[in-house]
Design a protein around this motif. Structure first.
Motif, PDB file in Angstrom:
ATOM      1  N   LEU A 108      10.641  22.924 -32.305  1.00  0.00           N
ATOM      2  CA  LEU A 108      10.821  23.333 -33.701  1.00  0.00           C
ATOM      3  C   LEU A 108      12.100  22.740 -34.292  1.00  0.00           C
ATOM      4  N   LEU A 109      12.328  21.453 -34.063  1.00  0.00           N
ATOM      5  CA  LEU A 109      13.583  20.845 -34.487  1.00  0.00           C
ATOM      6  C   LEU A 109      13.424  19.863 -35.644  1.00  0.00           C
ATOM      7  N   THR A 110      12.219  19.622 -36.100  1.00  0.00           N
ATOM      8  CA  THR A 110      12.013  18.672 -37.192  1.00  0.00           C
ATOM      9  C   THR A 110      11.502  19.402 -38.425  1.00  0.00           C
ATOM     10  N   ALA A 111      11.654  18.741 -39.568  1.00  0.00           N
ATOM     11  CA  ALA A 111      11.154  19.331 -40.811  1.00  0.00           C
ATOM     12  C   ALA A 111       9.652  19.544 -40.743  1.00  0.00           C
ATOM     13  N   ASP A 112       8.927  18.584 -40.185  1.00  0.00           N
ATOM     14  CA  ASP A 112       7.469  18.721 -40.094  1.00  0.00           C
ATOM     15  C   ASP A 112       7.083  19.901 -39.211  1.00  0.00           C
ATOM     16  N   ALA A 113       7.805  20.077 -38.094  1.00  0.00           N
ATOM     17  CA  ALA A 113       7.485  21.174 -37.180  1.00  0.00           C
ATOM     18  C   ALA A 113       7.776  22.519 -37.827  1.00  0.00           C
ATOM     19  N   ILE A 114       8.878  22.612 -38.537  1.00  0.00           N
ATOM     20  CA  ILE A 114       9.208  23.865 -39.216  1.00  0.00           C
ATOM     21  C   ILE A 114       8.193  24.153 -40.311  1.00  0.00           C
ATOM     22  N   ALA A 115       7.816  23.147 -41.060  1.00  0.00           N
ATOM     23  CA  ALA A 115       6.847  23.338 -42.141  1.00  0.00           C
ATOM     24  C   ALA A 115       5.510  23.832 -41.606  1.00  0.00           C
ATOM     25  N   ALA A 116       5.123  23.358 -40.421  1.00  0.00           N
ATOM     26  CA  ALA A 116       3.832  23.731 -39.848  1.00  0.00           C
ATOM     27  C   ALA A 116       3.877  25.042 -39.072  1.00  0.00           C
ATOM     28  N   ALA A 117       5.066  25.546 -38.768  1.00  0.00           N
ATOM     29  CA  ALA A 117       5.187  26.745 -37.942  1.00  0.00           C
ATOM     30  C   ALA A 117       4.859  27.997 -38.742  1.00  0.00           C
ATOM     31  N   SER A 118       4.307  28.968 -38.048  1.00  0.00           N
ATOM     32  CA  SER A 118       4.046  30.263 -38.679  1.00  0.00           C
ATOM     33  C   SER A 118       5.300  31.126 -38.641  1.00  0.00           C
ATOM     34  N   ASP A 119       5.292  32.196 -39.428  1.00  0.00           N
ATOM     35  CA  ASP A 119       6.416  33.132 -39.392  1.00  0.00           C
ATOM     36  C   ASP A 119       6.599  33.701 -37.987  1.00  0.00           C
ATOM     37  N   ASP A 120       5.472  33.977 -37.302  1.00  0.00           N
ATOM     38  CA  ASP A 120       5.566  34.502 -35.941  1.00  0.00           C
ATOM     39  C   ASP A 120       6.197  33.493 -34.997  1.00  0.00           C
ATOM     40  N   ASP A 121       5.873  32.204 -35.170  1.00  0.00           N
ATOM     41  CA  ASP A 121       6.476  31.159 -34.332  1.00  0.00           C
ATOM     42  C   ASP A 121       7.999  31.177 -34.479  1.00  0.00           C
ATOM     43  N   LEU A 122       8.453  31.275 -35.706  1.00  0.00           N
ATOM     44  CA  LEU A 122       9.893  31.237 -35.961  1.00  0.00           C
ATOM     45  C   LEU A 122      10.584  32.512 -35.494  1.00  0.00           C
ATOM     46  N   ARG A 123       9.905  33.657 -35.649  1.00  0.00           N
ATOM     47  CA  ARG A 123      10.470  34.911 -35.149  1.00  0.00           C
ATOM     48  C   ARG A 123      10.580  34.891 -33.633  1.00  0.00           C
ATOM     49  N   THR A 124       9.557  34.349 -32.970  1.00  0.00           N
ATOM     50  CA  THR A 124       9.564  34.270 -31.515  1.00  0.00           C
ATOM     51  C   THR A 124      10.722  33.414 -31.021  1.00  0.00           C
ATOM     52  N   ALA A 133      27.265  31.968 -28.505  1.00  0.00           N
ATOM     53  CA  ALA A 133      26.290  32.197 -27.431  1.00  0.00           C
ATOM     54  C   ALA A 133      24.917  32.541 -27.995  1.00  0.00           C
ATOM     55  N   ALA A 134      24.878  33.393 -29.017  1.00  0.00           N
ATOM     56  CA  ALA A 134      23.593  33.758 -29.621  1.00  0.00           C
ATOM     57  C   ALA A 134      22.946  32.551 -30.275  1.00  0.00           C
ATOM     58  N   ALA A 135      23.737  31.746 -30.974  1.00  0.00           N
ATOM     59  CA  ALA A 135      23.190  30.557 -31.616  1.00  0.00           C
ATOM     60  C   ALA A 135      22.634  29.584 -30.580  1.00  0.00           C
ATOM     61  N   ALA A 136      23.342  29.425 -29.469  1.00  0.00           N
ATOM     62  CA  ALA A 136      22.874  28.512 -28.421  1.00  0.00           C
ATOM     63  C   ALA A 136      21.556  28.983 -27.822  1.00  0.00           C
ATOM     64  N   ALA A 137      21.405  30.303 -27.653  1.00  0.00           N
ATOM     65  CA  ALA A 137      20.167  30.840 -27.092  1.00  0.00           C
ATOM     66  C   ALA A 137      18.992  30.613 -28.035  1.00  0.00           C
ATOM     67  N   ILE A 138      19.201  30.830 -29.317  1.00  0.00           N
ATOM     68  CA  ILE A 138      18.133  30.604 -30.295  1.00  0.00           C
ATOM     69  C   ILE A 138      17.790  29.120 -30.358  1.00  0.00           C
ATOM     70  N   TRP A 139      18.814  28.278 -30.370  1.00  0.00           N
ATOM     71  CA  TRP A 139      18.572  26.839 -30.444  1.00  0.00           C
ATOM     72  C   TRP A 139      17.782  26.358 -29.229  1.00  0.00           C
ATOM     73  N   GLN A 140      18.072  26.907 -28.065  1.00  0.00           N
ATOM     74  CA  GLN A 140      17.324  26.530 -26.874  1.00  0.00           C
ATOM     75  C   GLN A 140      15.853  26.912 -27.013  1.00  0.00           C
ATOM     76  N   ARG A 141      15.590  28.109 -27.569  1.00  0.00           N
ATOM     77  CA  ARG A 141      14.199  28.518 -27.766  1.00  0.00           C
ATOM     78  C   ARG A 141      13.507  27.617 -28.788  1.00  0.00           C
ATOM     79  N   MET A 142      14.230  27.190 -29.803  1.00  0.00           N
ATOM     80  CA  MET A 142      13.642  26.267 -30.776  1.00  0.00           C
ATOM     81  C   MET A 142      13.342  24.923 -30.129  1.00  0.00           C
ATOM     82  N   GLN A 143      14.248  24.460 -29.283  1.00  0.00           N
ATOM     83  CA  GLN A 143      13.976  23.216 -28.557  1.00  0.00           C
ATOM     84  C   GLN A 143      12.736  23.353 -27.680  1.00  0.00           C
ATOM     85  N   ASP A 144      12.663  24.453 -26.959  1.00  0.00           N
ATOM     86  CA  ASP A 144      11.521  24.666 -26.061  1.00  0.00           C
ATOM     87  C   ASP A 144      10.204  24.708 -26.827  1.00  0.00           C
ATOM     88  N   ALA A 145      10.264  25.189 -28.077  1.00  0.00           N
ATOM     89  CA  ALA A 145       9.057  25.303 -28.898  1.00  0.00           C
ATOM     90  C   ALA A 145       8.837  24.080 -29.790  1.00  0.00           C
TER      91      ALA A 145
END
Length: 216
Positions: free
Chosen positions: A81-97, A67-79
């Motif tokens: 943040l699912l590709t290598a390029d998106a992760i590389a460009a994201a800030s630490d705050d983006d990933l924490r959020t 359940a926790a993993a699904a909730a985090i994954w949903q937030r990553m989808q909404d943001a």
């Protein structure tokens, strides 16, 4: 995938017929499976496209509940943040959020920067593909084997370090204690070349037995 090209030539789980072949094999070689499999119903495919997104999902799911993993994954989808390029460009705050812990954010950043040729994994034998994945940040044997099982469809990968598989094997085989990863691999030897089908069966049995007997 042919021997001439040096590409992977083992079995793949791509269709329900592949699963059914594996189920029939397990029932044939093991009376415990023959008795248990009819209680479980159809086993799930659980296949997903290979590549960065699949390994990112496995990283997110490490050591937390479904359940926790699904909730985090949903937030990553909404943001987005699912590709290598998106992760590389994201800030630490983006990933924490998005809900990622500091280590998992670091792992995903490192994997994104590694530039792994994901398509090349398709042609590698299991041990080579696992070695290529384990060389990346945050990926151990369990995560690599989960990737091979569900992203590459490999039919003979067990993921013996999984606690649910170990506990399911303990109850199903009436073992005195939960088997270690090495003991589970030894138990699984007769299940070759369909250990990934057996893993699906053990996960299904874990859910079945947990509801029936309250196992943890």
């Amino acid at each position: 995938m042919t021997p001439e090209t040096g590409a992977y030539t083992g079995r793949l789980i791509e269709t329900p017929d592949d699963l059914a072949e594996g189920v029939a094999y397990l029932a044939r070689v093991c009376p415990v499976w023959a008795r248990t499999l009819p209680e479980l119903g159809p086993l799930p495919m659980r296949r997903r496209p290979d590549g960065f997104e699949a390994i990112a999902s496995a990283i997110v799911g490490q050591q937390i509940s479904i359940a926790a993993a699904a909730a985090i994954w949903q937030r990553m989808q909404d943001a987005d943040l699912l590709t290598a390029d998106a992760i590389a460009a994201a800030s630490d705050d983006d990933l924490r959020t998005a809900g990622l812990s500091r280590p998992k954010a670091r792992y995903l950043k490192g994997i994104a920067a590694a530039g792994l040729d994901w398509s090349a994994l398709r042609g590698m034998p299991d041990d080579q593909a696992i070695a290529a994945l384990v060389a990346l940040p945050g990926i151990g044997i369990w995560t690599a084997e989960i990737y091979l099982k569900f992203a590459l469809g490999r039919a003979d990968v067990i993921a013996a370090g999984d606690l649910a598989l170990q506990e399911a094997a303990r109850v199903m085989y009436d073992l005195p204690e939960r088997p270690t990863p090495a003991a589970l691999r030894a138990l699984a030897e007769p299940w070759r070349p369909w250990r990934a089908v057996a893993a699906r069966g053990l996960w299904a049995y874990y859910r079945y037995a947990k509801g029936r007997e309250g196992i943890t």
